[in-house]
Scaffold this active site. Structure first.
Site, PDB file in Angstrom:
ATOM      1  N   ASN A   7      -0.497   1.380   5.447  1.00 26.51           N
ATOM      2  CA  ASN A   7       0.738   0.419   4.840  1.00 26.51           C
ATOM      3  C   ASN A   7       1.126  -0.622   5.998  1.00 26.51           C
ATOM      4  O   ASN A   7       2.216  -0.371   6.889  1.00 26.51           O
ATOM      5  CB  ASN A   7       1.611   1.054   4.205  1.00 26.51           C
ATOM      6  CG  ASN A   7       2.591   1.010   3.286  1.00 26.51           C
ATOM      7  OD1 ASN A   7       3.995   1.359   3.149  1.00 26.51           O
ATOM      8  ND2 ASN A   7       2.759  -1.081   2.934  1.00 26.51           N
ATOM      9  N   GLY A   8       1.296  -1.552   5.552  1.00 26.61           N
ATOM     10  CA  GLY A   8       2.095  -2.908   6.622  1.00 26.61           C
ATOM     11  C   GLY A   8       1.233  -4.208   7.070  1.00 26.61           C
ATOM     12  O   GLY A   8       0.210  -4.040   6.207  1.00 26.61           O
ATOM     13  N   CYS A  55       0.645  -1.024  -0.335  1.00 27.45           N
ATOM     14  CA  CYS A  55      -0.358  -0.218   0.321  1.00 27.45           C
ATOM     15  C   CYS A  55       1.037   1.394  -0.072  1.00 27.45           C
ATOM     16  O   CYS A  55       2.146   1.265   0.373  1.00 27.45           O
ATOM     17  CB  CYS A  55      -0.486  -0.170   1.591  1.00 27.45           C
ATOM     18  SG  CYS A  55      -2.186  -1.467   1.779  1.00 27.45           S
ATOM     19  N   GLY A 110       0.011   0.040  -5.068  1.00 31.45           N
ATOM     20  CA  GLY A 110      -1.068  -0.565  -5.023  1.00 31.45           C
ATOM     21  C   GLY A 110      -1.961  -0.171  -6.223  1.00 31.45           C
ATOM     22  O   GLY A 110      -3.006   0.534  -5.662  1.00 31.45           O
ATOM     23  N   TYR A 145      13.592  -3.320  -4.282  1.00 30.77           N
ATOM     24  CA  TYR A 145      12.458  -3.161  -5.715  1.00 30.77           C
ATOM     25  C   TYR A 145      11.102  -2.179  -4.942  1.00 30.77           C
ATOM     26  O   TYR A 145      10.483  -1.070  -6.272  1.00 30.77           O
ATOM     27  CB  TYR A 145      12.173  -4.662  -5.247  1.00 30.77           C
ATOM     28  CG  TYR A 145      11.114  -4.525  -6.587  1.00 30.77           C
ATOM     29  CD1 TYR A 145      11.704  -4.782  -7.734  1.00 30.77           C
ATOM     30  CD2 TYR A 145       9.258  -4.735  -6.152  1.00 30.77           C
ATOM     31  CE1 TYR A 145      10.367  -6.132  -8.624  1.00 30.77           C
ATOM     32  CE2 TYR A 145       8.489  -5.485  -6.887  1.00 30.77           C
ATOM     33  CZ  TYR A 145       8.986  -5.559  -7.828  1.00 30.77           C
ATOM     34  OH  TYR A 145       8.201  -5.479  -8.936  1.00 30.77           O
TER      35      TYR A 145
END
Ligand code: SF4
Length: 497
Positions: free
Chosen positions: A124-125, A23, A50, A267
């Protein structure tokens, strides 16, 4: 609890050979204009984090407005949707699900209305104790509408807001949730950003001409013509003033060791983003240079797997040339940018063809040459196998594969869709066996220590769970990075091994 509609075309994960970020989050507070448009632009800048759903929640001082929809940002919103989101504060979210369902019920920001106000939450996580907390909160009468961990955080925060202000509530909730999180939270018209105490996922704060912004990556601040102020510190909360004139910082938790996800630099993050003080593009070039120094081979050409390997390959080639190697940097594979992730590949044969549709060799840079192919990672190994074959078919004399990260030997539990342990080629194969499987003349990965050195961090300050199998948060059935001392899983494998 949430608005919006849509059926959400979702990719077949079995057809992907790439890790996926979960996210991206945004929070904005402005002096005198609506926040929705800047949030919308910032979400565009974070689209790579996302692609399954996008949402914005704003507050106009009296009430909350939200629009959450499945799909890409450009598909989830039209002009009227953005216009309807009134208010000078707002948060936003783009999602790729790794926990919870792939449908509208888990799309974010998550909203909760309660007696003393409204709450919006972007996450996010990934929590490692969400199930336990969900059971506890359900026992206290909280009704859940999704199976995602974000709703667990939202309910816990709402409960803690009954006893105090937003900072108090966030601190209480942080004491109960375990795992990886960068959050943007909107309580009525106040926006807050917080990073988990080990700082696993990135979060930055930036300044605009007329306000402040919180975002997963600095590229989202750039798109708003803002200036990056700094990273939000692990365990720190940043509470934006509702009138856009400043922010308050509160260190809610302190830890000795951070656990920055090293894969953000390798990445996930955009190369033009600055994360934890390092420009991602520079970090990738450094990693490429380190790869040359550890396992460089003097071939005719060095070429990237586009686009993920490009910065690594340029750093590798520069380091090689600095050592007087005769290696030339060249683009040997062309990418078809119009093959999207919704491409339908129902059979194995068609899935194998996918690489041919996405990448085509440039024969003149390959034919009769010894080639070093550089990429950032190998997940299942299917793409590498097909690329080596492609290059050989195009006339390469030899193909040497160099990877700018250590072998991925274990799954990620903290917000990255990395495939299961059974699917990871390095989980049960040595580098020599992987080389044989992908058909390369030689194969080498970067060592864990070289990753830490290239990122200017010590090993203890990075999460390296997927390449060591030792995790920074307690995961049932897995080792933690505090109680295992294993050697770095790396090495060079050549054809005559
Ligand atoms: S396990 Fe790997 S991908 Fe997951 S947070 Fe840690 S370093 Fe990042």
């Amino acid at each position: 609890m949430q608005t919006g509609h849509g059926d959400g075309a979702t990719p077949d994960r079995a057809t992907t050979d790439e890790p996926r970020e979960k996210c991206g989050v945004v929070g904005v507070s402005l002096a005198d204009r609506d926040a929705a448009r800047p949030v919308y632009y910032a979400l565009y800048a974070l689209q790579h984090r996302g692609q399954d759903s996008a949402g914005i929640v704003t507050h106009d001082g009296f009430q909350q407005h939200d629009h959450v929809e499945m799909g890409l940002v450009g598909d989830a919103f039209d002009e009227a949707d953005v216009e309807a989101l009134a208010g000078s504060t707002g948060i936003g979210h783009v999602r790729y699900p790794t926990a919870g369902s792939v449908d509208q019920s888990c799309a974010q920001p998550f909203t909760v209305s309660f007696n003393s106000g409204s709450l919006g939450l972007s996450h996010n996580g990934n929590l490692v104790n969400a199930d336990e907390l969900r059971d506890e909160l359900a026992g206290l009468g909280h009704a859940f509408t999704s199976d995602g961990d974000t709703e667990v955080i939202a309910h816990d925060l709402a409960r803690n807001l009954l006893d105090g202000d937003l900072l108090h509530a966030v601190r209480e909730t942080m004491g109960r949730i375990h795992g990886s999180y960068s959050l943007t939270v909107m309580h009525d018209d106040r926006v807050l950003g917080v990073r988990d105490p080990r700082g696993n996922r990135p979060l930055v704060v930036g300044e605009l001409d007329d306000g402040y912004v919180l975002a997963s990556e600095s590229a989202a601040i750039d798109v708003l013509d803002g200036d990056l102020v700094r990273d939000v510190r692990p365990g720190e909360a940043i509470l934006l003033d509702a009138d856009g004139t400043g922010y308050e910082s509160r260190q809610l938790f302190e830890v000795d060791d951070t656990a920055h996800c090293f894969f953000e630099h390798v990445y996930f993050a955009r190369p033009d983003s600055v994360i934890d003080g390092t420009l991602v593009y520079d970090a990738r070039r450094e990693l490429g240079g380190a790869l040359w120094r550890e396992s460089g081979i003097d071939t005719d050409v060095v070429m990237p797997v586009p686009d993920s390997g490009r910065a690594f390959a340029s750093g590798y080639a520069d380091a090689a040339q600095a050592d007087d190697a005769s290696v030339e940097f060249a683009e040997g594979l062309m990418k078809n940018r119009y093959v999207g992730r919704t491409f339908i590949m129902p059979t194995q044969d068609e899935r194998e063809r996918a690489v041919r549709l996405k990448l085509n060799p440039i024969r003149s840079t390959v034919e009769g040459k010894s080639v070093t192919l550089i990429d950032d990672s190998i997940v299942r190994g299917t793409t590498s196998t097909q690329l080596v074959e492609l290059l050989r078919d195009a006339g390469a004399e030899s193909v040497h594969v160099r990877i700018g990260a250590p072998p991925i030997v274990a799954p990620c539990y903290f917000g990255i869709d990395m495939a299961t342990r059974e699917e990871l080629i390095a989980a049960d194969k040595t580098t020599a066996e992987i080389r044989e499987t992908v058909g390369a003349d030689s194969l080498a990965y970067l060592s864990v220590d070289a990753v830490a050195a290239a990122l200017d961090e010590v090993r203890e300050d990075l999460c390296l769970g997927c390449v060591t199998g030792e995790y920074p948060y307690d995961v049932a059935g897995e080792a933690t990075d505090r109680d295992v001392d294993r050697p770095s899983p790396t090495g060079l494998a050549e054809a005559d091994d």
